[in-house]
Design a protein around this motif. Structure first.
Motif, PDB file in Angstrom:
ATOM      1  N   GLY A  48       0.775  -1.226   0.000  1.00  0.00           N
ATOM      2  CA  GLY A  48       0.000   0.000   0.000  1.00  0.00           C
ATOM      3  C   GLY A  48       0.808   1.279   0.000  1.00  0.00           C
ATOM      4  N   GLU A  49       2.088   1.195  -0.247  1.00  0.00           N
ATOM      5  CA  GLU A  49       2.951   2.368  -0.280  1.00  0.00           C
ATOM      6  C   GLU A  49       2.693   3.196  -1.544  1.00  0.00           C
ATOM      7  OE1 GLU A  49       7.488   1.965  -0.879  1.00  0.00           O
ATOM      8  OE2 GLU A  49       7.050   1.663   1.236  1.00  0.00           O
ATOM      9  N   LEU A  50       2.922   4.500  -1.470  1.00  0.00           N
ATOM     10  CA  LEU A  50       2.766   5.381  -2.628  1.00  0.00           C
ATOM     11  C   LEU A  50       3.711   4.960  -3.748  1.00  0.00           C
ATOM     12  CD1 LEU A  50       1.809   8.036  -4.031  1.00  0.00           C
ATOM     13  CD2 LEU A  50       3.726   9.141  -2.897  1.00  0.00           C
ATOM     14  N   GLY A  85      10.477   7.465   5.612  1.00  0.00           N
ATOM     15  CA  GLY A  85       9.470   6.780   4.809  1.00  0.00           C
ATOM     16  C   GLY A  85      10.027   6.378   3.465  1.00  0.00           C
ATOM     17  N   ARG A  86       9.170   5.810   2.643  1.00  0.00           N
ATOM     18  CA  ARG A  86       9.559   5.370   1.298  1.00  0.00           C
ATOM     19  C   ARG A  86       8.406   5.622   0.342  1.00  0.00           C
ATOM     20  NH1 ARG A  86      11.021   0.520   4.279  1.00  0.00           N
ATOM     21  NH2 ARG A  86      13.241   0.609   4.370  1.00  0.00           N
ATOM     22  N   PHE A  87       8.746   5.725  -0.907  1.00  0.00           N
ATOM     23  CA  PHE A  87       7.758   5.662  -1.971  1.00  0.00           C
ATOM     24  C   PHE A  87       8.405   4.961  -3.145  1.00  0.00           C
ATOM     25  CE2 PHE A  87       9.721   9.839  -2.475  1.00  0.00           C
ATOM     26  CZ  PHE A  87       9.986   9.917  -3.830  1.00  0.00           C
ATOM     27  N   GLY A  88       7.594   4.396  -4.005  1.00  0.00           N
ATOM     28  CA  GLY A  88       8.102   3.653  -5.144  1.00  0.00           C
ATOM     29  C   GLY A  88       8.096   4.483  -6.411  1.00  0.00           C
ATOM     30  N   VAL A  89       9.005   4.149  -7.313  1.00  0.00           N
ATOM     31  CA  VAL A  89       9.032   4.721  -8.657  1.00  0.00           C
ATOM     32  C   VAL A  89       8.885   3.538  -9.607  1.00  0.00           C
ATOM     33  CG1 VAL A  89      10.382   5.972 -10.375  1.00  0.00           C
ATOM     34  CG2 VAL A  89      10.502   6.648  -7.979  1.00  0.00           C
TER      35      VAL A  89
END
Length: 168
Positions: A48-50, A85-89
């Motif tokens: 569910g990560e951005l 935090g983290r977000f994906g590309v």
């Protein structure tokens, strides 16, 4: 329509963030590496990560041509606390995706990523930190991801992720 001071402040911060992030699109190159992030990016994204998708417009973020905008809410924090935090590309193109540069809006925010090209269909994790030392009140920080645009010689696409929170 009448705006409260809080809404004016938020609008001014948003306008400043957009103007600042647009200035970085199309300049220089740079990266810091974190190869361990790539291995488990898909699992974190599945939780569910951005995820910011390239080409811009491949997924449902607020956007204009060649740009997209997303916001991560950090919530409330005590002064001096460091939030991570983290977000994906995600690469939704048919060619390897090269991140040309990642720009943070100020020295209190950092971002780390693996500079290796992202294979078609793969997702890379970008980790970020916000250090609230010496900061108070509403915070609105930006992380801009600039990638070489597939099929556009010399072209760039930009995705901006805003970090929003309150230091108490």
């Amino acid at each position: 329509m009448r705006f409260s001071n809080d809404n004016r402040f938020r609008a001014a911060l948003l306008a400043f963030g957009v103007l600042f992030s647009m200035a970085g699109c199309g300049s220089g190159s740079g990266a810091s590496s974190s190869t361990a992030e790539r291995d488990s990016a898909a699992a974190r994204v599945a939780a569910g990560e951005l995820v910011v998708a390239f080409p811009v417009g491949a997924e449902g973020a607020e956007q204009e041509e060649g740009r997209s905008y997303d916001t991560i809410t950090m919530g409330r924090m005590a002064e001096g606390e460091v939030i991570e935090g983290r977000f994906g590309v995600a690469n939704r193109t048919g060619k390897p995706l090269v991140i040309v540069q990642v720009i943070t809006g100020c020295g209190c925010t950092t971002a780390d990523y693996d500079p290796a090209p992202i294979a078609p269909g793969d997702t890379l994790a970008i980790t970020w930190q916000f250090d609230s030392k010496g900061r108070y009140g509403q915070q609105f920080k930006s992380i801009e991801v600039i990638a070489a645009a597939a099929g556009k010689e010399g072209g760039r696409e930009c995705a901006t992720v805003y970090l929003e929170g309150e230091v108490i």
